[in-house]
Design an enzyme around this catalytic site. Structure first.
Site, short mmCIF file in Angstrom:
data_model
loop_
_atom_site.label_atom_id
_atom_site.label_comp_id
_atom_site.label_asym_id
_atom_site.label_seq_id
_atom_site.Cartn_x
_atom_site.Cartn_y
_atom_site.Cartn_z
N CYS A 33 0.83 -1.21 0.00
CA CYS A 33 0.00 0.00 0.00
C CYS A 33 0.86 1.25 0.00
CB CYS A 33 -0.94 -0.01 1.20
SG CYS A 33 -0.10 -0.20 2.79
N HIS B 208 -1.70 0.85 7.50
CA HIS B 208 -2.11 0.90 6.10
C HIS B 208 -2.01 2.33 5.59
CE1 HIS B 208 -4.13 -0.25 2.44
NE2 HIS B 208 -5.10 0.61 2.66
#
Length: 1067
Positions: free
Chosen positions: A115, A360
């Site tokens: 990510c 994330h």
């Protein structure tokens, strides 16, 4: 008593006014079947259904429930929800992954933990200038540099792909990134820009060659100035390039304060004094950073990760941090008077997660064309509107923090730009990690590849071509080649979907049309019989149009056809009668057999049903009489006349019988249990051969009868007599042993005296012996204990011929010397007389026994039981009260042969290792509140868990605190156990005081096996409350139960390699 077949369950439940029983009895008596009888028995005369919603099995005229209502649906079959039905038949719709390049951006797949790379790539792609520069790279250079080639392909697909999500794996693979490792996004951006800069220097396109320098590179200097002479150091004139500014946010709450901190002056004094070359000595000085040139794309990293030196780990700063939508950096440049250098917020990189080593990354980026903000979360793209955190997420600068208001511009000579800052927005998220600003006004102070700063007639927007939507020919071909199979799949899927929808619609209309014509309204109207199972299958069948397979739809009425080829009357609940019109349509469309019309009723089956019905009723009448007969027989009412034997058990079963339709032992016959294997009468002593006398009845017909004067089978009688004799002999032998060993059998304490001779036998063998001689009667043939001689020999080691077991300890109580008792462990002392009797009774050799005597401790001989424990329950006893006139501590048990300490120690060690080598077992932990600790927890830990019992891991409240069970292994560390306790009870590991009994468990790196913690042990933990409570998520994520892994960053990837290596990869 033989039992007739009971009547069909079809006749058990009848409606009020049902004449079926009367009709069946009449048919049985007369043998004639009328038309009205047929209508009644085949339920033809049942009224037509008026929308009961559930199909009625009792009525062949009910067609409800075969299809759902107009607003209903089913979970499978033709009447499933249309969207679900299409998905189940055709699979996922590729058209759902289709996007129009002009509608919204495309997403990138996350191939593990990438990510961080996806967010940076989206930020770079959404910048028009950078995207145009990548598209301008010549194809020859792309072929030589795989990273550039993959980046250009990726950007081209993001630009013009028909798919909504682009696979990023080729790019990740080319960079040799570890897709499973979480990395820092700012570090990735810095290394990636450096890699691109080294690759683009070979480009023949001038703007592409300096693309990175023109867009991202700025320059600073680190100035050190002497406080005495006022001169700057020689290194102060050196310019250092940067791709972004790293700003501290710890203790700071807004961007303006962080920039001031970054450019603040540091005093060098005391131990940090500076050595001035001009002064020739160490003097006080100042040090600061000066900005000389800023790039058009300004990247600001907010340092949310604070390194904790004492814990050697990073901790995330979760406080909110304010930053404006527009930023004036002019006044922060060195030696520039009244500058105007305005930046507009274009992207925000967000880190979601509680710790620095996990979480994330998502990016929120503004479209430079429309001003629309988008959230890029890997494959998911979300439209946010004209605010990066939603339309109501910002606040006016009038209500913002005071430091932010100082960013207002003063009117400039070439225009008044202060209006841009009068109503600018301030954002204060808690997870912003990186900010990207694009320069909008004041380009003359922006860094260039050929000069540090200064006026320039060129504009940054000149990098943007007139038609940004046009791709170079080589990239356009790549995109077309990528889109072609996807578009083809979409078209094929859509074609199949249209065909399937049309077919489903046609099938549903066909089913509805035929069922609407299926009802037979007039009695004289012809009709046909159809199986309900086939009708349901036909009504639910889809029959995919492109397969051409209709074999399963052939009409199949075989399940409702009787053995005579007609319609089976007992299958009325499994069939429907339909009109000739509906039948003709089904037969012409699908074909099939057999064809069963309304005239194909079976007279033979009707008569058979009538006969079975009447027979079942007669059987129930006879059963009532049989019950009275059984009660009289068991009461012994018959004593005169010709009598016969029947089984008492058989009669009892008849009395207890409630449902004649279920089989039971009474069906075996009245004399079956009285007949032996030789065909004769069993002796009454045999198991299950109890009998009563009854007069002759019809129930005895058809089975072997035994008259009341019949003699039992001689062979069976002799066998039973022999067994009885053996049983009696065994019972007598057990009685004799109980009398001979009265004290041993009763478990009474045996007084011991020094100097007397005794023998040792295993305690477990004695327990089995007591159980064996105790059982009598039917259980007299219980399992014998093992051979005594074999058991005694097994107690001696093969290597040394010594004992492998220890005798139980001695106890001195009320002046009497005895031995501790146990039913399973250790060796028990028995008198010499008992041993001699055992040798006779169990055929053992007296000389091979293990002798023992009580001796003084001073008479020690190597190998005797000097370690056997002695306990004195009453310490106040005088020596005269001890019958042996010895101190209890001076008495030991000396055995012959001696105890083998070597083998016992080795076996104990192996057993301990086996017990400590456990896995996934339970221990209990008590959280103690208050100062008082229960006595049960201070005692030795005991196993309170049953191996096969399921226990809950949830904590339970007790009077002294909480208790919780944990699944652990011998290799589980104390640190891991403390983390489990932290998670369950909320007590931080530094505050936990863990104990087993009186022993404190210390050393986080030690395992439970090291601390002798076994399955089922009970531990206690107290909270010292010394350290402050904190979130367990930080500890769990960063240390992962004590597994410290060094951060390797991008080691092994192309981001840390030389550009020449990339070229070699292509060759």
């Amino acid at each position: 008593m033989s039992r007739q077949a009971t009547r069909s369950k079809k006749w058990h439940k009848v409606d009020d006014g049902d004449n079926t029983p009367r009709i069946l009895r009449r048919i049985h008596l007369t043998g004639e079947v009328t038309h009205n009888d047929i209508c009644q028995l085949y339920a033809i005369s049942r009224p037509h259904c008026q929308g009961c919603r559930v199909n009625s099995k009792d009525s062949p005229n009910c067609f409800c429930g075969l299809i759902p209502s107009s607003s209903g649906a089913r979970k499978s079959g033709l009447w499933q929800k249309l969207s679900d039905l299409i998905s189940s038949l055709l699979g996922p719709d590729p058209c759902e992954d289709h996007r129009s390049p002009t509608e919204k951006p495309a997403g990138l797949t996350n191939v593990g933990a990438t990510c961080y790379a996806n967010s940076i790539l989206q930020c770079l792609y959404m910048n028009i200038s950078f995207r145009a520069g990548i598209f301008s790279i010549e194809s020859d250079l792309l072929k030589q540099h795989p990273v550039l080639d993959q980046l250009a392909r990726l950007f081209a697909l993001l630009h013009s792909s028909e798919k909504a999500v682009i696979d990023s794996f080729p790019f990740v693979k080319t960079l040799v990134l570890d897709e499973g490792a979480q990395q820092d996004s700012h570090e990735f951006l810095t290394l990636f820009l450096s890699l691109l800069e080294g690759s683009l220097i070979h480009s023949k396109v001038s703007k592409a060659r300096t693309l990175i320098q023109d867009l991202f590179r700025g320059s600073v200097s680190h100035v050190t100035r002497c406080s005495s002479c006022g001169k700057d150091s020689e290194a102060s004139s050196k310019m250092d390039d940067f791709y972004g500014l790293e700003l501290n946010i710890k203790g700071l709450d807004n961007l303006d304060a962080s920039l001031d901190d970054y450019l603040s002056v540091e005093e060098l004094s005391g131990e940090n004094q500076y050595f001035c070359q001009s002064c020739g000595k160490r003097v006080d000085a100042t040090r600061c950073i000066k900005l000389h040139a800023l790039p058009p794309i300004l990247t600001l990293q907010l340092k949310r990760y604070d390194f904790l030196t004492e814990m050697t780990k990073k901790k995330k700063i979760k406080s909110s941090f304010s930053f404006p939508s527009k930023l004036n950096m002019g006044r922060r440049l060195d030696n520039v008077s009244e500058p105007e250098l305005l930046y507009d917020l274009s992207a925000i990189l967000i880190h979601k997660g509680a710790t620095a080593t996990s979480g994330h990354y998502v990016a929120r980026i503004k479209d430079e064309y429309t001003g629309q903000w988008w959230e890029f979360d890997d494959e998911t793209i979300l439209k946010l509107g004209h605010q990066p955190f939603g339309e109501a997420s910002s606040k006016s600068s009038a209500n913002a923090l005071q430091p932010v208001q100082s960013e207002k511009l003063q009117p400039a000579s070439d225009g008044d730009h202060s209006s841009l800052f009068r109503h600018q927005e301030i954002f204060s998220p808690t997870n912003a990690y990186m900010l990207i600003y694009n320069c909008t006004i004041g380009d003359k102070y922006v860094a260039r590849s050929d000069k540090s700063f200064g006026p320039d007639t060129k504009d940054v927007d000149m990098l943007v071509p007139d038609n940004i939507t046009a791709l170079p020919a080589h990239l356009s071909e790549e995109v077309e080649h990528f889109n072609a199979p996807f578009v083809k799949n979409c078209l094929e899927y859509q074609s199949k979907k249209d065909m399937l929808v049309a077919h489903i619609t046609e099938r549903r209309q066909e089913v509805k049309a035929i069922l609407s014509e299926a009802s037979v309204h007039l009695a004289e109207e012809p009709f046909f019989w159809v199986s309900v199972d086939w009708l349901r299958q036909w009504a639910d069948n889809i029959d995919l149009p492109w397969t051409g397979n209709t074999n399963l739809l052939h009409v199949d009425n075989s399940s409702i056809q009787c053995s005579h080829g007609k319609v089976a009357v007992h299958k009325v609940s499994c069939m429907k009668r339909i009109s000739s019109t509906a039948w003709s349509k089904l037969l012409s469309r699908y074909g099939g057999r057999p064809i069963l019309s309304g005239d194909d009723y079976c007279i033979e089956c009707l008569k058979e049903e009538a006969r079975n019905f009447v027979s079942a009723d007669d059987y129930r009448d006879r059963r009532a009489a049989m019950k009275q007969f059984a009660e009289a027989a068991l009461a012994g009412k018959w004593t005169d006349g010709k009598l016969y034997y029947v089984s008492r058990t058989w009669l009892n079963h008849w009395l207890r019988r409630k449902n004649v339709d279920n089989r039971c032992d009474a069906d075996a016959g009245p004399t079956a249990s009285l007949r032996c294997s030789h065909g004769n009468l069993l002796p009454e002593q045999a198991p299950g051969a109890k009998r009563v006398q009854v007069p002759e009845t019809d129930d005895l017909l058809g089975c072997q009868v035994f008259h009341s004067d019949s003699q039992p089978c001689k062979t069976c009688y002799e066998e039973l007599s022999e067994v009885a004799s053996l049983t009696g002999s065994l019972r007598e032998s057990k009685l004799k042993q109980r009398q001979s060993h009265e004290r041993l059998f009763s478990g009474k304490i045996i007084n011991l005296y020094p100097g007397d001779k005794y023998f040792l036998v295993p305690s477990l063998w004695l327990t089995k012996w007591r159980a064996y001689i105790t059982t009598t009667g039917k259980n007299s043939s219980s399992v014998e204990p093992e051979c005594l001689e074999v058991v005694v020999n097994s107690l001696k080691c093969e290597k040394h011929g010594r004992l492998l077991e220890r005798p139980l300890g001695l106890v001195c109580k009320r002046g009497l010397l005895t031995q501790k008792l146990s039913s399973a462990d250790g060796l028990t002392i028995i008198p010499e007389s008992d041993w001699k009797l055992f040798c006779i009774e169990w055929k053992a050799i007296e000389e091979k026994g293990i002798s023992a005597e009580i001796v003084r401790l001073t008479n020690k001989v190597a190998g005797h039981c000097e370690g056997i424990p002695m306990s004195e329950e009453d310490l106040n006893l005088s020596n005269e009260e001890v019958s042996c006139e010895l101190e209890p501590k001076d008495l030991i048990i000396k055995s012959d042969p001696d105890i083998c300490e070597d083998c016992i120690g080795e076996r104990a060690s192996c057993e301990l290792m086996r017990k400590l080598n456990y896995s996934n077992e339970e221990i209990s932990v008590h959280l103690i509140r208050g100062r008082e600790v229960p006595v049960s927890l201070l005692e030795a830990s005991v196993n309170i868990s049953e191996p096969d019992r399921r226990t809950s891991k949830r904590s339970r409240r007790t009077s002294s605190g909480k208790i919780c069970n944990f699944r652990v292994s011998g290799s589980t560390s104390v640190y891991q156990l403390k983390m489990m306790i932290w998670e369950c009870f909320g007590v931080v590991k530094e505050n936990q005081k863990l104990h087993k009994g009186f022993m404190e468990i210390e050393g986080d790196s030690a395992t439970l096996a090291d601390k002798n913690i076994f399955p089922g042990d009970v531990l206690r933990v107290t909270d010292s409350e010394i350290h402050e409570n904190r979130d367990i998520a930080d500890e769990l994520s960063e240390q992962n139960f004590g597994s410290h892994q060094a951060e390797e960053g991008f080691r092994g990837s192309l981001l840390l390699s030389d550009v020449s290596i990339q070229v070699l990869l292509v060759i």
